[in-house]
Write an enzyme that holds these catalytic residues in place. Structure first.
Site, short mmCIF file in Angstrom:
data_model
loop_
_atom_site.label_atom_id
_atom_site.label_comp_id
_atom_site.label_asym_id
_atom_site.label_seq_id
_atom_site.Cartn_x
_atom_site.Cartn_y
_atom_site.Cartn_z
N GLN A 12 14.06 1.83 -4.27
CA GLN A 12 15.14 1.57 -3.32
C GLN A 12 15.76 0.20 -3.59
O GLN A 12 15.08 -0.75 -3.96
CB GLN A 12 14.61 1.61 -1.89
CG GLN A 12 14.28 3.01 -1.42
CD GLN A 12 13.88 3.04 0.05
OE1 GLN A 12 12.89 3.64 0.40
NE2 GLN A 12 14.66 2.42 0.89
N SER A 93 7.65 0.87 -6.69
CA SER A 93 7.55 1.48 -5.36
C SER A 93 7.91 2.97 -5.44
O SER A 93 7.20 3.74 -6.07
CB SER A 93 8.44 0.72 -4.37
OG SER A 93 8.21 1.16 -3.05
N LEU A 94 9.00 3.39 -4.83
CA LEU A 94 9.43 4.78 -4.89
C LEU A 94 9.46 5.29 -6.34
O LEU A 94 9.14 6.45 -6.61
CB LEU A 94 10.82 4.93 -4.28
CG LEU A 94 11.51 6.25 -4.59
CD1 LEU A 94 10.91 7.36 -3.78
CD2 LEU A 94 13.01 6.15 -4.40
N ARG A 118 8.38 10.66 3.22
CA ARG A 118 7.91 9.28 3.11
C ARG A 118 8.92 8.33 3.76
O ARG A 118 8.54 7.41 4.50
CB ARG A 118 7.70 8.93 1.64
CG ARG A 118 7.24 7.50 1.33
CD ARG A 118 7.08 7.37 -0.19
NE ARG A 118 6.57 6.07 -0.64
CZ ARG A 118 7.33 5.06 -1.04
NH1 ARG A 118 8.65 5.18 -1.03
NH2 ARG A 118 6.78 3.93 -1.45
N HIS A 202 5.56 -1.92 2.29
CA HIS A 202 4.40 -2.50 1.58
C HIS A 202 3.62 -3.54 2.36
O HIS A 202 2.85 -4.30 1.78
CB HIS A 202 4.84 -3.06 0.22
CG HIS A 202 5.46 -2.02 -0.66
ND1 HIS A 202 4.75 -0.98 -1.19
CD2 HIS A 202 6.75 -1.85 -1.06
CE1 HIS A 202 5.56 -0.21 -1.89
NE2 HIS A 202 6.77 -0.70 -1.82
N GLN A 251 -0.21 2.63 -1.48
CA GLN A 251 0.98 1.92 -1.96
C GLN A 251 1.91 1.52 -0.82
O GLN A 251 2.57 0.48 -0.86
CB GLN A 251 1.73 2.81 -2.97
CG GLN A 251 2.86 2.10 -3.70
CD GLN A 251 4.03 3.03 -3.96
OE1 GLN A 251 4.56 3.64 -3.03
NE2 GLN A 251 4.43 3.13 -5.21
#
Length: 312
Positions: A12, A93-94, A118, A202, A251
């Site tokens: 993102q 991340s994603l 998510r 996070h 994560q």
């Protein structure tokens, strides 16, 4: 002799309206994949990506599948053009989900639905206006950690993305993030910038979302990746599919250890990093982490052909 290379996928923040137009004009499979994802989610994801509005694209439950499809489409084009397999993959991340789809660990359809969920879980975990994220530039990692610790005062603020030397993202409760930004400026940070996000990723505030995500992960089929994938949480490969599920759930409330990920790739012999997906953020971070590794972002057919030639 071709260089050993890695492929990385952005998360993102790299999304934008028209972000896939350049590749879609040359490769019909881009729109085909977006249409598949649109059917799964019952929204017109292709229209959102090509026309906007930007505000809707930036809603995390839309951003996440939009970015996943972009990365998967770029990988499929890479393979369609006879691109070689990298020695390792990773995602920010994603982007880790994109890497797992491209390494055949997760089915595309499952991943599209999972990352949309998510995004919703992340949004539901913290009420609007209660969470925030900020980028701290010009301080070392330990200083940022110390500032977060002293700024908590009963709330949550943590260092969550270690993106490059001197660039750390913090996240938590809005008032604690504000205190940490002020303390960072007083400590000599070059900049302390609030980030335009709708959920504080996070950090510990994401633990309720992680539990919901773990339940969804338990219900889908996972396989061990055919191409090694380094995980944000551990900076190593998963040892089993159960380990994979655990790492993906953790994560959500654990730091993205991106500097260490690039350093691990260097130890694996990687000489070039190729970013597949919208934007050039990860290629830029790579250059700041290790100048010995060349980095290129594939954003159109010209950059694709150049990268293919350099890795043939």
């Amino acid at each position: 002799m071709s260089q050993a290379f890695a492929i990385v996928f952005p998360g993102q923040g790299s999304q934008s309206v028209t972000m896939m137009d350049a590749l879609a004009g040359q490769y019909p499979l881009v729109q085909e994949l977006y249409e598949q994802a649109s059917d799964l989610l019952s929204i017109d994801l292709w229209k959102l990506v090509t026309e906007g509005p930007e505000e809707d694209l930036n809603r995390t439950w839309n951003t996440q599948p939009a970015m996943l499809v972009a990365g998967v489409a770029s990988w499929k084009i890479w393979k369609q053009q006879q691109g070689a397999d990298p020695v390792v993959m990773a995602g920010h991340s994603l982007g880790e989900y994109t890497a797992l789809v491209c390494s055949a660990a997760m089915d595309f359809a499952d991943a599209v639905e999972l990352v949309a969920q998510r995004g919703r879980f992340m949004q539901q975990a913290v009420a609007d206006g209660e969470g925030a994220m900020a980028a701290i530039l010009g301080l070392d990692d330990d200083m940022v950690r110390e500032i977060c610790s002293s700024s908590q005062q009963g709330s949550v603020v943590e260092a969550v993305n270690f993106n490059s030397p001197g660039q750390v993202v913090i996240a938590g409760h809005e008032e604690a993030v504000q205190r940490a930004m002020l303390a960072a400026r007083e400590a000599g940070a070059r900049r302390a910038l609030p980030l335009p996000v709708s959920a504080p990723s996070h950090c510990a505030l994401m633990k309720p979302a992680a539990q919901k995500l773990a339940d969804k992960l338990a219900a889908i089929e996972l396989r061990m990746p055919e191409i090694p994938v380094l995980h944000n949480v551990s900076v190593i490969r998963a040892e089993s599919t159960n380990d994979l599920r655990r790492l993906l759930a953790e994560q959500l409330f654990s730091p993205v250890r991106w500097v260490e990920s690039i350093q691990a790739m260097q130890r694996m012999g990687v000489e070039k990093v190729i970013e597949l997906g919208p934007g050039k953020v990860l290629a830029g971070l790579c250059r700041r982490i290790d100048k010995q590794i060349s980095a290129v972002a594939v954003v159109d057919d010209s950059s694709l052909q150049k990268a293919l030639g350099e890795t043939a």
